[in-house]
Design an enzyme around this catalytic site. Structure first.
Site, mmCIF file in Angstrom:
data_model
loop_
_atom_site.group_PDB
_atom_site.id
_atom_site.type_symbol
_atom_site.label_atom_id
_atom_site.label_comp_id
_atom_site.label_asym_id
_atom_site.label_seq_id
_atom_site.Cartn_x
_atom_site.Cartn_y
_atom_site.Cartn_z
ATOM 1 N N ASP A 289 0.863 -1.178 0.000
ATOM 2 C CA ASP A 289 0.000 0.000 0.000
ATOM 3 C C ASP A 289 0.904 1.234 0.000
ATOM 4 O OD1 ASP A 289 -2.166 1.666 -0.035
ATOM 5 O OD2 ASP A 289 -3.136 0.847 1.741
HETATM 6 C C1 BGC Z 1 -4.990 3.263 0.258
HETATM 7 C C2 BGC Z 1 -5.252 2.195 -0.775
HETATM 8 C C3 BGC Z 1 -5.213 2.793 -2.145
HETATM 9 C C4 BGC Z 1 -3.869 3.446 -2.361
HETATM 10 C C5 BGC Z 1 -3.691 4.036 -3.740
HETATM 11 C C6 BGC Z 1 -3.748 4.056 -0.059
HETATM 12 O O1 BGC Z 1 -3.628 5.161 0.764
HETATM 13 O O2 BGC Z 1 -4.879 2.664 1.523
HETATM 14 O O3 BGC Z 1 -6.481 1.579 -0.530
HETATM 15 O O4 BGC Z 1 -5.463 1.812 -3.107
HETATM 16 O O5 BGC Z 1 -3.721 4.474 -1.409
HETATM 17 O O6 BGC Z 1 -4.467 5.136 -3.933
#
Ligand code: BGC
Length: 736
Positions: A289
């Protein structure tokens, strides 16, 4: 084992020949994927490999003159970019650099968070779960895939399948609620909707199961906190939807932010490698993530970024999202012998495999389409159907449906709203396409009058509806509700549209209180005093505490964040043109003190199932998981059992056609590892015409439905007594 070694040798042989023959196997669309992967892999330098397992992003500045600046941070050899544009124009430019301007011409994989739609906004995933209709949700997500495809997005970071038991957590809106079985069925349906049988087909994109794993168990709903859950609970509750999604063919997963029992999910060998890649034979790749590799340092699991890179890749993380930790450190780690080339190769192999399987090499560009040109009435009709099926009627003293010639006082801050209803984690949807509740009601009740008053702001007078903090803890403002009261006086019935402000749910949107804002409750109080029937329509991205309004409202319709066609869906339900059929995917607490509260808890050692509160708070929740009313009445027959086949007949005893969802629960009163008090094992939703009887059948599997799992994920069946239930009916039986 021997067979795979043979295939590998053969691939290397073929690749070596082609290296010299000048026709790269990896560029041959007809060659088997594994051969293409091996051929390309052996041509790559270590630097190219490290870039391939790194992900960057294209910032908000997508001015074509500045776009190439992006490559200063993430060169065109970068494996993937998060793509924030709503058309393919920018992506095609970047892709050209990658395909035509680099030594090997590996296309970039563009990813994006299309969570409940891309241009056409559908109800949030939690609402989709409330429909108990994964097939319908799949059709919506197919539309989402098609719109992503047209915009050059190859990969959505969805579905989120984190089990959520605490409504304070802002991300409950992104998932399918508290139940592992329900979430598993949606995981499968949504993965298949995005990827189809073959993700290289036009209109298909890659899915990403997230956040692997345990993120939904954030303590007290505080985002990003450490998570401690036993291995048993991990296998019982948090892993099943991921397993279902992998079995449905998901080609990517995203690691979670949280530590899991002391080991960060982004560096967790047990979950990433032992379970996912070895036990489940997952062939795709795992992306971290955003920043979760560098955050190993914050989590006190790595002394510095270099150690973070080492721990993460060695645990089984294949791609690093946006924090440059792999790019900056892996070469050195290889030189020092702390990360092997074989480990990097394995990650690259997985990324390339997914790129080949998704057809990216053959189809790296997309025709440019204007975002406005992709919307259609057909898509909006589906958005409306899903919104209708997802709305949950929580209370009805008989006031609904409203008669066609009603004079309705439509009051409240959500009544005219076209933006909040699109919900958190929206994509590129434009509120100009929304139909508000007010507009829809005016069309729905041509014989009556719609009298409108806003009543109050969504978040209180003079406050910013995007920022819920502070004011919702304040005393109610000295608001002037006189216009709303005058409007209500002139009407037969009040429809009061209350709810949460814009972006009160989503990432990092934890609320300490799950109440409606004070001003909204004060407005409700004023209107109740008039002695009129008050129908409350609640918009929210999470279960709210409805106890302040529950006893005095004549009806409560919970609409979640319903998307572009929430308005007509509400109007259709209020008029009775559509018979409500949504059910709760999360338990609604009787106040915040009960949280966390969920139906599938393990049994207490004393008989009271919910424990005791001495301050007068009831033991049971306000509304159970699976609760939801209809305008029809349904009568269940006794359950019959023949071997492992359970049946129940349901009669629609009303004069209105309606959809009924039969939820089959199983309880095991005695087991080597105590099972939860009851567990959903199957559900089915069917239309039952007025007066008709329809049979529902549940074909049980001993291990799957009557068995249990141990803390290592091994499944067993233990013979003995069981209870199966559906509706208010239950049947005790023995099975060996
Ligand atoms: C979130 C994810 C997301 C990623 C990309 C992160 O902050 O936890 O769920 O897919 O950002 O945007």
């Amino acid at each position: 084992m021997r067979r795979s070694r043979f295939i590998l040798t053969l691939s290397v042989l073929v690749c070596s020949v082609s290296l010299y023959a000048g026709t790269p196997v990896y560029k041959d669309a007809g060659a088997p994927v594994e051969q293409r992967v091996e051929d390309l892999l052996q041509r790559m330098t270590l630097r190219e490999k490290i870039l391939q397992i790194s992900q960057g992003f294209i910032g908000t500045n997508d001015n074509p003159n500045n776009v190439m600046d992006n490559f200063k941070n993430f060169p065109p050899e970068t494996g993937s970019l998060i793509y924030y544009s709503n058309t393919s124009e920018l992506g095609n430019m970047l892709q050209k650099e990658a395909v035509e301007g680099t030594r090997l011409g590996i296309p970039i994989l563009f990813g994006y968070d299309a969570i409940h739609g891309f241009i056409t906004e559908f109800p949030i995933p939690l609402a989709q779960a409330a429909s108990f209709n994964p097939e319908l949700a799949a059709r919506a997500n197919e539309i989402c895939a098609g719109e992503c495809y047209d915009a050059g997005v190859h990969w959505t970071f969805s579905p989120m399948v984190d089990i959520a038991r605490d409504p304070r957590w802002g991300r409950v809106m992104e998932g399918y609620g508290e139940d592992p079985y329900l979430a598993s069925r949606f995981a499968e349906a949504v993965v298949k909707a995005y990827q189809g049988d073959d993700p290289s087909q036009p209109g298909r994109i890659l899915s990403c199961l997230k956040h692997y794993v345990g993120y939904g168990a954030s303590e007290a709903g505080r985002d990003y906190t450490a998570v401690d859950i036993s291995r048993q609970t991990l296998w019982d509750t948090y892993l099943p939807p991921f397993k279902a999604g992998v079995e449905a063919g998901a080609l990517t997963l995203m690691g979670a932010f949280n530590t899991l029992n002391g080991i960060p999910a982004s560096a967790n060998h047990y979950t990433l490698t032992d379970v996912l890649k070895e036990k489940w034979n997952f062939e795709g790749f795992v992306v971290s993530d955003w920043g979760s590799v560098e955050q190993l340092v914050n989590q006190r699991a790595a002394a510095d970024l270099k150690e973070a890179a080492e721990k993460s890749i060695n645990a089984g993380m294949d791609m690093d999202m946006c924090d440059n930790v792999f790019i900056d450190n892996l070469e050195e780690l290889v030189q020092e012998g702390k990360v092997s080339v074989a480990t990097i190769d394995e990650a690259v192999r997985r990324v390339l495999r997914v790129k080949f399987r998704s057809g990216l090499f053959e189809n790296p560009y997309r025709d440019v389409k204007d975002a406005d040109s992709v919307v259609s009435e057909q898509k909006f009709a589906l958005a409306q159907e899903l919104a209708q099926e997802s709305m949950v009627l929580l209370k009805n003293d008989g006031v609904l449906p409203l008669s066609a010639d009603s004079d309705i006082a439509l009051i409240g801050p959500i009544a005219e709203d076209k933006d909040i209803v699109l919900g958190g984690w929206r994509s590129h949807s434009d509120s100009k396409h929304s139909v508000s509740i007010r507009e829809a009601l005016e069309g729905e009740f041509p014989g009556g009058r719609i009298l409108y008053s806003e009543g109050c702001d969504v978040a209180g007078s003079g406050t910013d509806n995007e920022n819920p903090y502070g004011h919702i803890r304040d005393e109610a403002h000295d608001y002037d509700y006189s216009h709303a009261v005058r409007t209500a006086r002139k009407s037969d019935v009040v429809v009061l549209c209350l709810g949460e402000g814009k972006f009160w749910t989503g990432e990092n949107k934890t609320r300490a209180s799950i109440s409606l804002p004070d001003d909204q409750i004060a407005l409700f109080d004023k209107l109740c005093k008039l002695g009129k029937k008050v129908v409350v329509v609640v918009e929210a991205g999470r279960p709210l505490d409805l106890t302040p309004i529950e006893s005095r409202a004549s009806a409560i319709l919970y609409i979640w964040s319903p998307g572009h066609r929430g308005g007509p869906a509400v109007a259709g339900i209020l008029s009775g043109r559509y018979n409500p059929s949504g059910r709760l995917p999360m338990t609604f607490p009787y106040g915040i003190g009960q949280v966390p509260i969920y139906y599938n808890h393990r049994a207490s050692c004393r008989y009271s199932p919910w424990g005791d509160y001495i301050d007068g708070t009831p033991m049971a929740p306000l509304y159970d998981f699976g609760y939801g009313l209809s305008y029809s009445t349904f009568k269940y027959s006794e359950i019959t059992l023949d071997g492992l086949t359970a049946k129940v007949s349901v009669t629609n005893t009303s004069d209105r056609d309606g959809k009924e969802t039969v939820l089959w629960f199983v309880s095991d009163p005695s087991c080597s590892i105590a099972r939860p008090v009851k567990e959903l094992k199957y559900f089915e939703k069917k239309l039952i015409k007025a007066g008709e009887t329809v049979e529902f059948v549940f074909n049980m599997d001993k291990v799957r439905d009557l068995g249990y799992v141990d803390p290592e994920g091994n499944e067993f069946f233990e013979g003995g007594a069981f209870i199966i239930s559906a509706g208010d009916e239950s049947l005790n039986f023995e099975m060996y």
